[in-house]
Design an enzyme around this catalytic site. Structure first.
Site, short mmCIF file in Angstrom:
data_model
loop_
_atom_site.label_atom_id
_atom_site.label_comp_id
_atom_site.label_asym_id
_atom_site.label_seq_id
_atom_site.Cartn_x
_atom_site.Cartn_y
_atom_site.Cartn_z
N CYS A 1 0.83 -1.21 0.00
CA CYS A 1 0.00 0.00 0.00
C CYS A 1 0.87 1.27 0.00
O CYS A 1 0.40 2.34 -0.35
CB CYS A 1 -0.95 0.00 1.18
SG CYS A 1 -0.13 -0.24 2.75
N ARG B 1 4.17 1.36 -1.44
CA ARG B 1 5.20 1.41 -2.49
C ARG B 1 4.89 0.43 -3.61
O ARG B 1 4.28 -0.63 -3.39
CB ARG B 1 6.58 1.13 -1.93
CG ARG B 1 6.81 -0.28 -1.41
CD ARG B 1 8.16 -0.42 -0.76
NE ARG B 1 8.26 0.41 0.42
CZ ARG B 1 9.08 1.45 0.54
NH1 ARG B 1 9.87 1.79 -0.44
NH2 ARG B 1 9.10 2.16 1.66
N HIS C 1 18.79 0.04 -1.33
CA HIS C 1 17.40 0.48 -1.20
C HIS C 1 16.52 -0.68 -0.76
O HIS C 1 15.74 -0.55 0.20
CB HIS C 1 16.92 1.06 -2.52
CG HIS C 1 15.48 1.47 -2.50
ND1 HIS C 1 15.05 2.63 -1.90
CD2 HIS C 1 14.37 0.85 -2.96
CE1 HIS C 1 13.74 2.72 -2.01
NE2 HIS C 1 13.30 1.65 -2.65
N GLN D 1 5.88 -5.43 9.17
CA GLN D 1 5.04 -6.04 8.14
C GLN D 1 5.74 -6.10 6.78
O GLN D 1 5.56 -7.05 6.02
CB GLN D 1 3.74 -5.23 8.02
CG GLN D 1 2.63 -5.98 7.33
CD GLN D 1 1.40 -5.10 7.16
OE1 GLN D 1 1.43 -3.91 7.45
NE2 GLN D 1 0.33 -5.69 6.71
#
Lengths: 444, 268
Positions: free
Chosen positions: A49, A51, A94, A111
């Site tokens: 939600c 990325r 990243h 999560q």
């Protein structure tokens, strides 16, 4: 071979844009397949939600445009202003940060670790050795960050702050009993968090018995009318208040009368306006916390988590180096193949030329020339091949591969005067990204 | 060897306390393994030092102020090691490790000259009494340390300050439970030590008034605490306060009796 990530996250795109970028499992798999068909060697899509990120491996690092096109198509407009592109080691770092929750909206949330694992497992059909290893390393380093730093510790939401405070008083919450006053949404959220820690919701009291029954049935509790709940107060450890009353409904008289034998009572007032008279704090074993207190717990936790970022970055940096060294070893293999292919091409050309000059020759003479040239080539290439493999094994493969490309004129652009004629570069060589010259493009 | 090993134990206890305090200086995970390793190292060095004292004197190093203080420090550190390893916590170290270091350092400064040289069954009797009494007082010290931490944490929770203490202190109920177990255990062990002392005194006619006063006072304090806890008269804040007051009273009375009534070297 180039590693690239193209994506958008809560840092660069608002919610309505992120909603359009989001892919379900099937959609993510289709999008990765399309990118592979378009020329990428490997592709995995991470879509949550917060990325949507394409992780790509291709020859030249040019498939980023295809990923951007996918996002633009979903948006119905040019998506570049909402996206970022990271290449090489920055792309690896990243993903490692993302998996460790360091790039999450709530710093250190857990999560995302599962979401990264799911994205990789569902997308393995289009992942190869480079992305498989990248995601494995990301999950590994994320686990290390959680266990070796305090980045994931403490409460990061109001409901988890309620749990943390209750645990600080009681220790384990398994078997503790809670009474809920009111049946609002906040009470439900906090009760869910408490129940997940083993708290038993014993009583739900509300002015409307129907709503109390609805909430009570979800948690296996007893629903009672407001007026009947006070006699049960001595039996509970946690009192959760979330009524919509305009003034305090719980005061010193109700709590003081509950004979609790000195046992502590944790009162969590998540109502606005507050349900509990602050004067109850003066009672011996009553611990009262309102929404401001819970927010303060969250604030303190997040501050402590932020202080852990340098330690987490150190772990990430080490794992990126290890991953890149491994990738460098992988990069040495095609260079060796190219060197041998180039040498063989030259050998054949020179043998043909020599035999032409020699004129008529017997089969034995031809074989002798062939054998001489082959032996010379093998002897010349033996030491460089062994050294390049050894350097790759030691983690110095990229620098050596770059040197080999230059010395053996495999990168024609880098050696314009080698007499072989200028030739357009066929790919972006790995060392360009690996040696820290990676581009980091943010479109914000 | 004796002095070096004692000094090493003091350093380990002080190091454990400093390491346990580190999370309060900057946010970090509780350094449980480091603290346990330092405590174990300190206890190991301490046992070796006391063993060397015992070998050189030909008797268990319990009599004489120096050996007694050293033994008390070792018992306290051992208690602490067991409690921290079981609870997977380091915060008790903050309160108890400096106390163990202080006892040991004082022993080191005073020296290890023994006082009594009882032989045979009499020596076993006397040594058992002293060892049990130390274990009882050590447990009382543990109860007091847990009680002190309870009071500090309770104050923070009541005042809604959510800093390092909230992150690193054990839950209130855990501290209350440690206080309960230590108080009751200490009372039982101390009772056994006092019984041995009374029977020893009767058998060998070795009654000394100041020792009797201290023993009775310590035992009464421990009894009041333990019985009150067992009967549910006090718990939580009251028990924490009472255990601290009892321990302080026992220590103050000991010091006072040493000053006014005891001949140097004859009392512990």
């Amino acid at each position: 071979m180039a590693l690239t990530v193209v994506g958008a996250s809560h840092h660069t795109a608002p919610l309505d844009v992120r909603e359009r970028f989001a892919h379900d499992i099937r959609g993510a798999l289709d999008a990765a397949a399309a990118l592979v068909r378009a020329g990428a060697r490997e592709a995995v899509l991470l879509s949550t939600c917060n990325r949507t990120e394409f992780y790509l491996v291709d020859e030249e690092g040019t498939r980023a445009a295809d990923a951007l096109a996918v996002l633009s198509t979903r948006l119905g407009a040019d998506a570049s202003s909402y996206t970022y592109v990271r290449r090489g080691q920055e792309a690896a770092a990243h993903l490692f940060r993302v998996a460790a929750g360091m790039d999450s909206m709530v710093l250190g949330e857990a999560q995302i670790h599962g979401q990264v694992r799911d994205a990789w497992e569902h997308g393995r059909a289009h992942a190869g050795p480079v992305l498989n290893r990248l995601f494995q390393s990301a999950l590994l380093v994320a686990g290390r960050v959680r266990s070796e730093t305090a980045l994931g510790r403490g409460a990061a939401s109001v409901s988890s702050a309620a749990v943390q405070l209750a645990k600080q008083i009681f220790g384990s919450l398994v078997g503790r009993r809670a009474m809920v006053l009111g049946a609002g949404e906040m009470a439900e959220l906090a009760l869910e968090s408490l129940a997940s820690e083993g708290v038993r919701a014993s009583i739900v009291a509300n002015r409307s018995l129907e709503r109390a029954q609805a909430l009570a049935s979800r948690f296996g509790a007893v629903a009672v009318h407001w007026d009947e709940c006070w006699s049960s107060l001595p039996l509970v450890d946690v009192l959760l208040c979330s009524t919509s009353a305009p003034h305090p409904v719980v005061g010193v008289p109700q709590l003081a009368l509950a004979a609790r034998g000195g046992r502590p009572l944790c009162v969590l007032d998540v109502a606005l306006p507050r349900d509990v008279d602050p004067a109850v704090r003066e009672l011996e074993a009553v611990y009262l916390y309102d929404l401001d207190d819970l927010q303060a717990v969250v604030g303190a936790s997040l501050e402590a988590r932020r202080a852990e970022l340098p330690s987490a970055e150190q772990l990430i940096g080490g794992e990126v180096r290890r991953y890149w060294d491994w990738l460098a070893g992988l990069a040495a293999v095609p260079v060796l193949t190219e060197v041998r292919a180039e040498a063989e091409r030259l050998r054949q050309r020179e043998v043909a030329e020599a035999l032409r000059r020699l004129g008529p020759a017997t089969a034995e003479q031809r074989a002798a020339v062939e054998q001489l040239s082959r032996a010379l080539m093998n002897k010349f290439l033996h030491a460089p091949s062994v050294r390049l493999r050894a350097a790759a094994a030691e983690g110095r493969g990229l620098a050596m591969a770059e040197a080999a490309r230059y010395l053996f004129a495999l990168d024609r652009e880098a050696a314009p005067d080698d007499g072989a004629g200028a030739r357009a570069p066929e790919h972006v060589p790995v060392p360009t990204h690996a040696s820290g010259l990676a581009h980091d493009e943010e479109h914000e | 060897m004796v002095h070096v090993a004692h000094a090493l134990a003091v350093l380990c206890y002080a190091g454990a306390a400093a390491l346990a305090a580190a999370p309060f200086a900057r946010p970090m995970a509780a350094p449980l393994r480091g603290v346990l390793a330092l405590l174990a190292g300190g206890v190991g060095a301490h046992v070796a030092a006391l063993g060397a004292v015992g070998l050189s004197q030909g008797q268990v190093p319990l009599t004489g102020l120096g050996p007694a203080l050293s033994f008390a420090g070792m018992v306290l550190a051992l208690n602490l090691l067991v409690v921290e390893a079981a609870a997977r916590e380091v915060t008790m170290t903050l309160a108890a490790a400096p106390l163990a270091a202080l006892c040991t350092a004082a022993a080191l400064a005073i020296g290890f000259r023994p006082v009594l040289t009882a032989q045979g069954a009499r020596a076993v009797w006397l040594d058992s009494h002293i060892a049990l009494s130390f274990l009882g007082i050590g447990a009382l010290a543990t109860a007091a340390a847990a009680g002190a931490m309870y009071l500090v944490e309770r104050r923070e929770l009541k005042a809604r300050r959510f800093g390092a203490i909230l992150r690193f202190f054990p839950p209130l109920e855990t501290l209350d439970r440690v206080n309960h177990v230590a108080a009751v255990t200490g009372w039982l062990v101390l009772t056994l030590g006092v019984v041995l002392a009374v029977t020893y005194s009767a058998e060998y006619e070795a009654v000394e008034a100041h020792k009797l006063v201290w023993a009775l006072a310590a035992w009464l304090g421990a009894s009041a605490l333990a019985i009150g806890r067992l009967l549910g008269w006090w718990r939580a804040r009251r028990a924490a306060l009472l255990s601290g007051m009892t321990f302080v009273a026992v220590v103050v009375l000991y010091v006072a009796l040493r000053v006014v009534a005891a001949e140097r070297g004859q009392f512990l």
